[in-house]
Design a protein around this motif. Structure first.
Motif, PDB file in Angstrom:
ATOM      1  N   ILE A 109     -61.941 -65.045 -25.662  1.00  0.00           N
ATOM      2  CA  ILE A 109     -61.476 -64.519 -24.388  1.00  0.00           C
ATOM      3  C   ILE A 109     -61.650 -63.002 -24.390  1.00  0.00           C
ATOM      4  O   ILE A 109     -60.930 -62.280 -25.084  1.00  0.00           O
ATOM      5  N   PHE A 110     -62.672 -62.536 -23.672  1.00  0.00           N
ATOM      6  CA  PHE A 110     -63.010 -61.107 -23.584  1.00  0.00           C
ATOM      7  C   PHE A 110     -63.291 -60.535 -24.977  1.00  0.00           C
ATOM      8  O   PHE A 110     -62.951 -59.390 -25.268  1.00  0.00           O
ATOM      9  N   GLY A 158     -63.935 -66.539 -22.008  1.00  0.00           N
ATOM     10  CA  GLY A 158     -63.515 -65.790 -20.833  1.00  0.00           C
ATOM     11  C   GLY A 158     -64.310 -64.503 -20.797  1.00  0.00           C
ATOM     12  O   GLY A 158     -64.281 -63.729 -21.755  1.00  0.00           O
ATOM     13  N   ASN A 159     -65.045 -64.257 -19.719  1.00  0.00           N
ATOM     14  CA  ASN A 159     -65.950 -63.108 -19.636  1.00  0.00           C
ATOM     15  C   ASN A 159     -65.737 -62.357 -18.320  1.00  0.00           C
ATOM     16  O   ASN A 159     -65.660 -62.981 -17.260  1.00  0.00           O
ATOM     17  N   TRP A 160     -65.668 -61.048 -18.392  1.00  0.00           N
ATOM     18  CA  TRP A 160     -65.566 -60.242 -17.175  1.00  0.00           C
ATOM     19  C   TRP A 160     -66.863 -60.337 -16.387  1.00  0.00           C
ATOM     20  O   TRP A 160     -67.940 -60.524 -16.965  1.00  0.00           O
ATOM     21  N   LEU A 208     -64.889 -65.014 -15.534  1.00  0.00           N
ATOM     22  CA  LEU A 208     -65.640 -66.256 -15.567  1.00  0.00           C
ATOM     23  C   LEU A 208     -65.174 -67.074 -16.769  1.00  0.00           C
ATOM     24  O   LEU A 208     -65.280 -66.612 -17.904  1.00  0.00           O
ATOM     25  N   ARG A 209     -64.641 -68.268 -16.505  1.00  0.00           N
ATOM     26  CA  ARG A 209     -64.250 -69.149 -17.608  1.00  0.00           C
ATOM     27  C   ARG A 209     -65.376 -70.147 -17.850  1.00  0.00           C
ATOM     28  O   ARG A 209     -65.769 -70.905 -16.967  1.00  0.00           O
ATOM     29  N   VAL A 210     -65.888 -70.115 -19.074  1.00  0.00           N
ATOM     30  CA  VAL A 210     -67.025 -70.921 -19.486  1.00  0.00           C
ATOM     31  C   VAL A 210     -66.517 -72.016 -20.409  1.00  0.00           C
ATOM     32  O   VAL A 210     -65.822 -71.739 -21.383  1.00  0.00           O
ATOM     33  N   THR A 211     -66.895 -73.258 -20.143  1.00  0.00           N
ATOM     34  CA  THR A 211     -66.572 -74.359 -21.036  1.00  0.00           C
ATOM     35  C   THR A 211     -67.858 -75.070 -21.421  1.00  0.00           C
ATOM     36  O   THR A 211     -68.641 -75.477 -20.557  1.00  0.00           O
TER      37      THR A 211
END
Length: 272
Positions: A109-110, A138-140, A264-267
């Motif tokens: 996350i970040f 989790g990416n800005w 942006l939440r990436v799974t």
């Protein structure tokens, strides 16, 4: 010294992370962790998501490039009595001491978004995840109007130009780049999901104090202030950031700060 290591050891991100605890805890609930899971938290800082995951019974390893944050995380784990949580130094671009298919869940996350060589980062995250496991990032998001994307955008206008070959960490917030990196690491596009989510920074002090933490403890902001002051533009930068923080504060009292930021939440789910 690795320039990325120097950047994150320059300040003290624990001062920023203190405002991220509630959202970190809530995110761990949404991700879903618990007993029997082996979790890697990559670019973990002092444990904003690693501690909540361990409290829910997972066996958690936190890896961060900054020695000061690793030390802070281990102190927090001891203070919390969590013998299922430990922190160690490492680079998300090459997790040399971690074997293949070790983790049920890899979380970043970040964190890993700031590591160099993004294709290597994606490959390493996939490599250490068990088949049928999950990766959550989790990416800005570049150009997003909320707080952190705007902080980084403003600061980049004052900081020295990046070295040749530099890949902006903000590209991890672009859908197409995320898909390209994970498919290059062998993940089918259908196993990658992307959604917008919100992280909230909360602090029981005015926004001026919250900005002071970024100025004093957050590496990218520290570098921007140093460059701006050397160029006679320190007051301009400070005004831009002061206005930004005040504009985005949703707290009902001037004595508190509560600022939501979109990410942006990436799974990613490697096939079993």
């Amino acid at each position: 010294m690795n320039p990325n290591k120097a950047l994150w050891e320059k300040g003290d991100f624990t001062q920023i992370a203190a405002s991220m605890r509630r959202s970190g805890d809530e995110l761990v609930d949404r991700i879903g962790t618990g007993p029997g899971q082996r979790v890697l938290d990559l670019g973990c800082g002092d444990g904003t998501t690693a501690l909540p995951a361990a409290r829910r019974g997972a066996d958690v390893l936190g890896v961060d490039i900054a020695a000061n944050l690793v030390e802070a995380g281990n102190r927090r784990a001891v203070a919390a009595g969590l013998n299922n949580l430990r922190f160690q130094e490492g680079d998300a671009s090459h997790l040399d001491d971690l074997g293949d298919a070790q983790f049920d869940l890899v979380v970043s996350i970040f964190g890993a978004m700031f590591a160099p060589r993004p294709f290597d980062v994606a490959e390493e995250m996939v490599r250490v995840t068990k088949p049928g496991g999950r990766i959550v990032m989790g990416n800005w998001i570049p150009g997003d109007p909320t707080l952190v994307a705007q902080i980084l955008k403003i600061c980049s206008a004052y900081a020295p130009p990046p070295p040749e070959g530099f890949v902006s960490p903000m590209t991890w917030g672009v859908d197409e780049h995320v898909v390209e990196r994970f498919t290059s690491a062998g993940i089918p596009g259908t196993a990658i999901s992307l959604e917008r989510d919100t992280f909230v920074f909360e602090q029981p002090t005015p926004t001026a104090d919250f900005l002071a933490n970024f100025r004093s403890y957050y590496g990218p902001t520290m570098n921007a202030y140093e460059a701006a002051e050397a160029d006679g533009k320190g007051e301009h930068l400070h005004k831009e950031l002061t206005d930004l923080f005040a504009e985005h504060n949703t707290a009902t009292s001037d004595a508190e700060t509560r600022i939501p930021a979109t990410y942006l939440r990436v799974t990613v789910q490697p096939p079993a």
